[in-house]
Scaffold this motif. Structure first.
Motif, PDB file in Angstrom:
ATOM      1  N   SER A  20       1.129  -0.275  -9.765  1.00 35.97           N
ATOM      2  CA  SER A  20      -0.155  -0.600  -9.137  1.00 35.97           C
ATOM      3  C   SER A  20      -0.383   0.204  -7.861  1.00 35.97           C
ATOM      4  N   ILE A  21       0.681   0.357  -7.051  1.00 38.21           N
ATOM      5  CA  ILE A  21       0.530   1.084  -5.790  1.00 38.21           C
ATOM      6  C   ILE A  21       0.467   2.584  -6.042  1.00 38.21           C
ATOM      7  N   ALA A  22       1.202   3.069  -7.036  1.00 38.91           N
ATOM      8  CA  ALA A  22       1.147   4.489  -7.381  1.00 38.91           C
ATOM      9  C   ALA A  22      -0.262   4.878  -7.832  1.00 38.91           C
TER      10      ALA A  22
ATOM     11  N   ARG B  31     -14.878   4.871  -3.957  1.00 41.00           N
ATOM     12  CA  ARG B  31     -13.532   4.531  -4.439  1.00 41.00           C
ATOM     13  C   ARG B  31     -12.973   3.352  -3.656  1.00 41.00           C
ATOM     14  N   ALA B  32     -12.168   2.548  -4.328  1.00 40.46           N
ATOM     15  CA  ALA B  32     -11.449   1.456  -3.662  1.00 40.46           C
ATOM     16  C   ALA B  32     -10.231   1.115  -4.499  1.00 40.46           C
ATOM     17  N   PHE B  33      -9.092   1.042  -3.827  1.00 43.06           N
ATOM     18  CA  PHE B  33      -7.832   0.739  -4.502  1.00 43.06           C
ATOM     19  C   PHE B  33      -7.606   1.753  -5.635  1.00 43.06           C
ATOM     20  N   SER B  34      -7.459   1.312  -6.875  1.00 41.89           N
ATOM     21  CA  SER B  34      -7.183   2.262  -7.950  1.00 41.89           C
ATOM     22  C   SER B  34      -8.403   2.512  -8.835  1.00 41.89           C
ATOM     23  N   GLY B  35      -9.570   2.089  -8.372  1.00 38.12           N
ATOM     24  CA  GLY B  35     -10.775   2.232  -9.181  1.00 38.12           C
ATOM     25  C   GLY B  35     -11.905   2.947  -8.475  1.00 38.12           C
ATOM     26  N   VAL B  36     -13.010   3.109  -9.187  1.00 43.87           N
ATOM     27  CA  VAL B  36     -14.176   3.805  -8.634  1.00 43.87           C
ATOM     28  C   VAL B  36     -15.444   3.153  -9.163  1.00 43.87           C
TER      29      VAL B  36
ATOM     30  N   GLU C 215       8.829  -1.654 -12.318  1.00 46.50           N
ATOM     31  CA  GLU C 215       8.020  -0.440 -12.460  1.00 46.50           C
ATOM     32  C   GLU C 215       6.587  -0.747 -12.862  1.00 46.50           C
ATOM     33  N   TYR C 216       6.399  -1.612 -13.830  1.00 41.43           N
ATOM     34  CA  TYR C 216       5.073  -1.799 -14.424  1.00 41.43           C
ATOM     35  C   TYR C 216       4.433  -3.136 -14.043  1.00 41.43           C
ATOM     36  N   ALA C 217       3.109  -3.116 -13.969  1.00 37.44           N
ATOM     37  CA  ALA C 217       2.360  -4.334 -13.660  1.00 37.44           C
ATOM     38  C   ALA C 217       2.597  -5.395 -14.732  1.00 37.44           C
ATOM     39  N   MET C 218       2.703  -4.969 -15.984  1.00 31.97           N
ATOM     40  CA  MET C 218       2.920  -5.942 -17.065  1.00 31.97           C
ATOM     41  C   MET C 218       4.291  -6.612 -16.932  1.00 31.97           C
ATOM     42  N   ASP C 219       5.262  -5.892 -16.351  1.00 31.23           N
ATOM     43  CA  ASP C 219       6.578  -6.489 -16.118  1.00 31.23           C
ATOM     44  C   ASP C 219       6.498  -7.571 -15.052  1.00 31.23           C
TER      45      ASP C 219
ATOM     46  N   MET D 270       0.842  -1.191   0.000  1.00 34.55           N
ATOM     47  CA  MET D 270       0.000   0.000   0.000  1.00 34.55           C
ATOM     48  C   MET D 270       0.885   1.252   0.000  1.00 34.55           C
ATOM     49  N   PRO D 271       0.306   2.422  -0.311  1.00 38.13           N
ATOM     50  CA  PRO D 271       1.107   3.652  -0.371  1.00 38.13           C
ATOM     51  C   PRO D 271       1.798   4.018   0.937  1.00 38.13           C
ATOM     52  N   SER D 272       1.311   3.506   2.058  1.00 36.47           N
ATOM     53  CA  SER D 272       1.923   3.819   3.355  1.00 36.47           C
ATOM     54  C   SER D 272       3.129   2.940   3.668  1.00 36.47           C
ATOM     55  N   ASP D 273       3.348   1.873   2.894  1.00 39.37           N
ATOM     56  CA  ASP D 273       4.441   0.945   3.166  1.00 39.37           C
ATOM     57  C   ASP D 273       5.793   1.611   2.919  1.00 39.37           C
ATOM     58  N   LYS D 274       6.746   1.312   3.780  1.00 36.51           N
ATOM     59  CA  LYS D 274       8.071   1.932   3.661  1.00 36.51           C
ATOM     60  C   LYS D 274       8.775   1.526   2.369  1.00 36.51           C
ATOM     61  N   ASP D 275       8.547   0.302   1.912  1.00 41.97           N
ATOM     62  CA  ASP D 275       9.185  -0.144   0.671  1.00 41.97           C
ATOM     63  C   ASP D 275       8.695   0.679  -0.516  1.00 41.97           C
ATOM     64  N   TYR D 276       7.392   0.973  -0.518  1.00 41.49           N
ATOM     65  CA  TYR D 276       6.843   1.801  -1.591  1.00 41.49           C
ATOM     66  C   TYR D 276       7.423   3.206  -1.523  1.00 41.49           C
ATOM     67  N   LYS D 277       7.505   3.761  -0.323  1.00 39.58           N
ATOM     68  CA  LYS D 277       8.006   5.123  -0.161  1.00 39.58           C
ATOM     69  C   LYS D 277       9.461   5.245  -0.614  1.00 39.58           C
TER      70      LYS D 277
END
Length: 231
Positions: A127-129, A159-164, A61-65, A1-8
């Motif tokens: 995905s997280i961005a 809203r939920a996750f990256s959608g609405v 970087e990308y979900a497809m990757d 999630m966006p709050s995770d230190k790894d993402y930051k």
């Protein structure tokens, strides 16, 4: 999630504020060249802080990757690719530790990387961005958008996750609006708002989650409970 230190920490690399660890640069380059992907970060730690269970997160970087490292038959990570990267990790970190052997300061404060029984897993930044961008839209902006739409048959915008999801009141209303010009207009309105927070330009109008549903369905099949609905 966006709050995770790894993402930051990975976000700072994407923003060119910081860099991937020096010792991991050769491995990231090797992964990119071998598999045709873009590696943003490599994060080494231990599962449950147990030294006997080292792990390496390959943040693409990308979900497809990320999809390139999945086994389509089992929906798990591709074991062959996990092993290939684990072997390369052992080689790269061994070379690095030999390189710094004469530098006693780095030797004292540096991390000795354990590669035996290394678990390699894959994540993607995109995905997280996207989740972060969607979450940055305030409730005030959502209420303003709904007021601008000014449609008495629209119950709420959720809203939920990256959608609405736009909820009509009844199933009959849902059928009326599904795949209509109004549906397309609502989608465009939300996309325009979403792009204001899309720092890395990941959202595309034709490829983001925008759905219609009904309060009737929400009440009848999910006990009017958001947890059940998004579970």
């Amino acid at each position: 999630m966006p709050s995770d230190k790894d993402y930051k920490s990975t976000k700072k690399i994407k923003q060119n504020i910081s860099n991937i660890k020096e010792e991991f640069e050769p491995l990231a380059q090797w992964i990119d060249e071998k598999y045709g992907v873009k590696t943003l970060n490599l994060i080494f730690d231990y599962m449950d802080n147990a030294k006997s269970h080292p792990r390496l997160q390959v943040c693409l970087e990308y979900a497809m990757d990320k999809g390139k490292f999945m086994d389509n038959a089992t929906y798990n990570f591709d074991e062959t690719k996990q092993n290939e990267i684990a072997e390369k990790f052992a080689e790269v970190t061994s070379d690095y530790e030999l390189k710094i052997k004469q530098n006693w300061i780095k030797k004292i404060f540096g991390l000795t990387y354990k590669s035996t029984n290394l678990f390699v897993y894959f994540t993607d930044f995109e995905s997280i961005a996207k989740i972060e961008a969607n979450e940055k839209i305030s409730e005030k902006e959502i209420r303003k958008l709904q007021a601008k739409i000014n449609n008495k048959e629209l119950w709420t915008i959720s809203r939920a996750f990256s959608g609405v999801t736009y909820f009509l009141y009844t199933d009959e209303q849902l059928k009326k609006y599904q795949d209509s010009e109004t549906h397309k207009k609502w989608k465009n309105h939300y996309y325009k708002l979403l792009k204001e927070y899309d720092e890395f330009d990941y959202f595309k109008n034709d490829y983001f989650y925008f759905e219609l549903d009904s309060k009737e369905n929400f009440d009848k099949n999910y006990e009017s409970n958001w947890y059940y609905y998004y579970k």
